[in-house]
Design a protein around this motif. Structure first.
Motif, PDB file in Angstrom:
ATOM      1  N   GLU A  58       0.811  -1.226   0.000  1.00 10.68           N
ATOM      2  CA  GLU A  58       0.000   0.000   0.000  1.00 10.68           C
ATOM      3  C   GLU A  58       0.844   1.276   0.000  1.00 10.68           C
ATOM      4  O   GLU A  58       0.521   2.213  -0.727  1.00 10.68           O
ATOM      5  N   PRO A  59       1.925   1.361   0.799  1.00 13.00           N
ATOM      6  CA  PRO A  59       2.724   2.598   0.760  1.00 13.00           C
ATOM      7  C   PRO A  59       3.313   2.878  -0.629  1.00 13.00           C
ATOM      8  O   PRO A  59       3.433   4.043  -1.023  1.00 13.00           O
ATOM      9  N   VAL A  60       3.665   1.833  -1.366  1.00  7.82           N
ATOM     10  CA  VAL A  60       4.195   2.003  -2.729  1.00  7.82           C
ATOM     11  C   VAL A  60       3.100   2.547  -3.629  1.00  7.82           C
ATOM     12  O   VAL A  60       3.314   3.492  -4.400  1.00  7.82           O
ATOM     13  N   LYS A  61       1.910   1.961  -3.535  1.00  4.72           N
ATOM     14  CA  LYS A  61       0.788   2.419  -4.365  1.00  4.72           C
ATOM     15  C   LYS A  61       0.439   3.870  -4.051  1.00  4.72           C
ATOM     16  O   LYS A  61       0.093   4.633  -4.952  1.00  4.72           O
ATOM     17  N   ALA A  62       0.554   4.264  -2.799  1.00  7.71           N
ATOM     18  CA  ALA A  62       0.221   5.634  -2.415  1.00  7.71           C
ATOM     19  C   ALA A  62       1.254   6.634  -2.920  1.00  7.71           C
ATOM     20  O   ALA A  62       0.913   7.776  -3.245  1.00  7.71           O
ATOM     21  N   GLU A  63       2.520   6.215  -3.020  1.00  5.98           N
ATOM     22  CA  GLU A  63       3.592   7.133  -3.421  1.00  5.98           C
ATOM     23  C   GLU A  63       3.796   7.218  -4.932  1.00  5.98           C
ATOM     24  O   GLU A  63       4.111   8.279  -5.460  1.00  5.98           O
ATOM     25  N   ALA A  64       3.630   6.110  -5.636  1.00  4.88           N
ATOM     26  CA  ALA A  64       3.956   6.044  -7.070  1.00  4.88           C
ATOM     27  C   ALA A  64       3.095   7.001  -7.889  1.00  4.88           C
ATOM     28  O   ALA A  64       1.910   7.186  -7.627  1.00  4.88           O
ATOM     29  N   LYS A  65       3.725   7.580  -8.909  1.00  7.22           N
ATOM     30  CA  LYS A  65       3.037   8.496  -9.827  1.00  7.22           C
ATOM     31  C   LYS A  65       2.914   7.923 -11.233  1.00  7.22           C
ATOM     32  O   LYS A  65       2.162   8.431 -12.044  1.00  7.22           O
ATOM     33  N   ALA A  66       3.710   6.875 -11.537  1.00 13.43           N
ATOM     34  CA  ALA A  66       3.685   6.305 -12.885  1.00 13.43           C
ATOM     35  C   ALA A  66       4.199   4.873 -12.843  1.00 13.43           C
ATOM     36  O   ALA A  66       4.912   4.482 -11.924  1.00 13.43           O
ATOM     37  N   VAL A  67       3.817   4.125 -13.863  1.00 15.32           N
ATOM     38  CA  VAL A  67       4.369   2.794 -14.117  1.00 15.32           C
ATOM     39  C   VAL A  67       5.146   2.910 -15.427  1.00 15.32           C
ATOM     40  O   VAL A  67       4.623   3.422 -16.414  1.00 15.32           O
ATOM     41  N   ILE A  68       6.392   2.462 -15.399  1.00 10.91           N
ATOM     42  CA  ILE A  68       7.216   2.470 -16.609  1.00 10.91           C
ATOM     43  C   ILE A  68       7.657   1.044 -16.890  1.00 10.91           C
ATOM     44  O   ILE A  68       8.085   0.334 -15.990  1.00 10.91           O
ATOM     45  N   ALA A  69       7.533   0.645 -18.144  1.00  7.59           N
ATOM     46  CA  ALA A  69       7.879  -0.713 -18.549  1.00  7.59           C
ATOM     47  C   ALA A  69       8.857  -0.679 -19.704  1.00  7.59           C
ATOM     48  O   ALA A  69       8.848   0.247 -20.509  1.00  7.59           O
ATOM     49  N   PRO A  70       9.710  -1.693 -19.807  1.00  7.69           N
ATOM     50  CA  PRO A  70      10.567  -1.798 -20.984  1.00  7.69           C
ATOM     51  C   PRO A  70       9.770  -2.288 -22.186  1.00  7.69           C
ATOM     52  O   PRO A  70       8.979  -3.219 -22.069  1.00  7.69           O
ATOM     53  N   ALA A  71       9.961  -1.640 -23.327  1.00  9.87           N
ATOM     54  CA  ALA A  71       9.339  -2.106 -24.561  1.00  9.87           C
ATOM     55  C   ALA A  71      10.220  -3.229 -25.099  1.00  9.87           C
ATOM     56  O   ALA A  71      11.423  -3.198 -24.938  1.00  9.87           O
ATOM     57  N   MET A  72       9.670  -4.176 -25.619  1.00  9.59           N
ATOM     58  CA  MET A  72       8.313  -4.436 -26.023  1.00  9.59           C
ATOM     59  C   MET A  72       7.590  -5.269 -24.968  1.00  9.59           C
ATOM     60  O   MET A  72       6.401  -5.100 -24.746  1.00  9.59           O
ATOM     61  N   GLY A  73       8.297  -6.221 -24.360  1.00  9.58           N
ATOM     62  CA  GLY A  73       7.636  -7.195 -23.507  1.00  9.58           C
ATOM     63  C   GLY A  73       6.810  -6.630 -22.382  1.00  9.58           C
ATOM     64  O   GLY A  73       5.764  -7.172 -22.041  1.00  9.58           O
ATOM     65  N   GLY A  74       7.243  -5.548 -21.780  1.00  5.84           N
ATOM     66  CA  GLY A  74       6.534  -5.011 -20.635  1.00  5.84           C
ATOM     67  C   GLY A  74       5.442  -4.018 -20.962  1.00  5.84           C
ATOM     68  O   GLY A  74       4.708  -3.577 -20.080  1.00  5.84           O
ATOM     69  N   LEU A  75       5.316  -3.654 -22.248  1.00  8.88           N
ATOM     70  CA  LEU A  75       4.390  -2.589 -22.636  1.00  8.88           C
ATOM     71  C   LEU A  75       2.941  -2.839 -22.203  1.00  8.88           C
ATOM     72  O   LEU A  75       2.327  -2.004 -21.549  1.00  8.88           O
ATOM     73  N   ILE A  76       2.394  -3.976 -22.573  1.00  7.69           N
ATOM     74  CA  ILE A  76       0.984  -4.244 -22.271  1.00  7.69           C
ATOM     75  C   ILE A  76       0.770  -4.438 -20.777  1.00  7.69           C
ATOM     76  O   ILE A  76      -0.135  -3.834 -20.188  1.00  7.69           O
ATOM     77  N   CYS A  77       1.621  -5.255 -20.143  1.00 11.34           N
ATOM     78  CA  CYS A  77       1.418  -5.486 -18.711  1.00 11.34           C
ATOM     79  C   CYS A  77       1.680  -4.214 -17.911  1.00 11.34           C
ATOM     80  O   CYS A  77       1.019  -3.974 -16.900  1.00 11.34           O
ATOM     81  N   GLY A  78       2.602  -3.359 -18.377  1.00 13.86           N
ATOM     82  CA  GLY A  78       2.819  -2.082 -17.713  1.00 13.86           C
ATOM     83  C   GLY A  78       1.608  -1.180 -17.808  1.00 13.86           C
ATOM     84  O   GLY A  78       1.206  -0.536 -16.840  1.00 13.86           O
ATOM     85  N   HIS A  79       1.006  -1.147 -18.988  1.00 12.86           N
ATOM     86  CA  HIS A  79      -0.196  -0.346 -19.189  1.00 12.86           C
ATOM     87  C   HIS A  79      -1.338  -0.855 -18.311  1.00 12.86           C
ATOM     88  O   HIS A  79      -2.057  -0.078 -17.678  1.00 12.86           O
ATOM     89  N   GLU A  80      -1.499  -2.171 -18.264  1.00 14.48           N
ATOM     90  CA  GLU A  80      -2.582  -2.752 -17.460  1.00 14.48           C
ATOM     91  C   GLU A  80      -2.356  -2.537 -15.965  1.00 14.48           C
ATOM     92  O   GLU A  80      -3.310  -2.301 -15.225  1.00 14.48           O
ATOM     93  N   LEU A  81      -1.100  -2.619 -15.512  1.00 12.88           N
ATOM     94  CA  LEU A  81      -0.835  -2.350 -14.096  1.00 12.88           C
ATOM     95  C   LEU A  81      -1.121  -0.887 -13.782  1.00 12.88           C
ATOM     96  O   LEU A  81      -1.718  -0.576 -12.750  1.00 12.88           O
ATOM     97  N   ALA A  82      -0.716   0.019 -14.680  1.00 14.84           N
ATOM     98  CA  ALA A  82      -1.012   1.441 -14.475  1.00 14.84           C
ATOM     99  C   ALA A  82      -2.518   1.667 -14.394  1.00 14.84           C
ATOM    100  O   ALA A  82      -2.998   2.424 -13.539  1.00 14.84           O
ATOM    101  N   ARG A  83      -3.272   0.994 -15.262  1.00 13.03           N
ATOM    102  CA  ARG A  83      -4.736   1.111 -15.219  1.00 13.03           C
ATOM    103  C   ARG A  83      -5.273   0.623 -13.868  1.00 13.03           C
ATOM    104  O   ARG A  83      -6.102   1.283 -13.239  1.00 13.03           O
ATOM    105  N   ALA A  84      -4.772  -0.534 -13.411  1.00 13.33           N
ATOM    106  CA  ALA A  84      -5.248  -1.101 -12.150  1.00 13.33           C
ATOM    107  C   ALA A  84      -4.918  -0.203 -10.959  1.00 13.33           C
ATOM    108  O   ALA A  84      -5.665  -0.174  -9.979  1.00 13.33           O
ATOM    109  N   LEU A  85      -3.819   0.541 -11.058  1.00 13.78           N
ATOM    110  CA  LEU A  85      -3.398   1.414  -9.955  1.00 13.78           C
ATOM    111  C   LEU A  85      -3.855   2.858 -10.126  1.00 13.78           C
ATOM    112  O   LEU A  85      -3.640   3.680  -9.236  1.00 13.78           O
ATOM    113  N   GLY A  86      -4.431   3.187 -11.278  1.00 11.11           N
ATOM    114  CA  GLY A  86      -4.864   4.558 -11.534  1.00 11.11           C
ATOM    115  C   GLY A  86      -3.696   5.506 -11.754  1.00 11.11           C
ATOM    116  O   GLY A  86      -3.764   6.683 -11.372  1.00 11.11           O
ATOM    117  N   LEU A  87      -2.619   5.003 -12.386  1.00 13.27           N
ATOM    118  CA  LEU A  87      -1.417   5.805 -12.618  1.00 13.27           C
ATOM    119  C   LEU A  87      -1.182   5.999 -14.104  1.00 13.27           C
ATOM    120  O   LEU A  87      -1.792   5.337 -14.932  1.00 13.27           O
TER     121      LEU A  87
END
Length: 193
Positions: A58-87
């Motif tokens: 929870e403290p990480v979720k409260a502090e984080a402002k963005a999710v950054i992923a390496p392209a290509m492999g992390g692109l979709i899962c990074g986007h989906e995690l950002a969506r789930a966290l509202g970032l």
């Protein structure tokens, strides 16, 4: 989600492969998780990302402002995690062989970021991406991945939360067990030859 439910998602997507695989690290393995296949279904990708978001402290979720992923492999899962966290979701890419934050993405100095990977094996790619985020002014406060193939052995230099940890053997190319050496090697990942 339980580990069995997570693996069922991979099996349902034909994303859990058996054979002789060349990993992006150069190591060889008899099993390969093709995250691109499991992420083809947006509903499945969303389920997995929400399950992972639930594991991030929870403290990480409260502090984080963005999710950054390496392209290509992390692109979709990074986007989906950002969506789930509202970032916000961004990615780093390798236009000249080294990760960079491009395409107009900007970070204010010290911006707290979660780094998202699809699969972590040795942690090399994650550490390279973390350096790129830092070079762009960000501060990686946590890393996450769908799969930790290292079974907790990879050191990313920051706290790390995977959705699932697996103990999958990997071998140096010159130290293969006979049963693996007898099978032709393939490189299924994003850096396939």
């Amino acid at each position: 989600m339980t580990d069995d439910e997570i693996l069922a998602e991979f099996r349902a997507a034909d994303a859990l492969l058996e054979g002789h695989f060349i990993l992006s690290s150069g190591l060889r393995s008899p099993r390969y998780l093709q995250c691109a296949r499991v992420l083809m279904d947006p509903a499945r990708a969303g389920r997995l990302a929400r399950a992972l978001a639930g594991k991030i402290p929870e403290p990480v979720k409260a502090e984080a402002k963005a999710v950054i992923a390496p392209a290509m492999g992390g692109l979709i899962c990074g986007h989906e995690l950002a969506r789930a966290l509202g970032l916000q979701s961004m990615f780093v890419e390798r236009p000249t062989g080294t990760f960079e934050l491009r395409r107009g993405f900007r970070l204010e100095p010290g911006t707290p970021v979660i780094l998202m990977e699809d699969v972590v094996t040795t942690g090399l790619s994650s550490r390279e991406a973390i350096r790129a985020v830092e070079a762009a002014g960000g501060r990686v406060i946590h890393a996450a991945a769908l799969v930790d193939r290292s079974n907790g052995q990879a050191d990313l230099g920051v706290p790390f939360t995977p959705l699932i940890r697996l103990s999958v053997p990997s071998y140096q190319p010159d130290a293969l067990p006979p049963e693996l050496a007898a099978i032709p090697a393939v490189k299924p990942g994003s850096r396939a030859a």
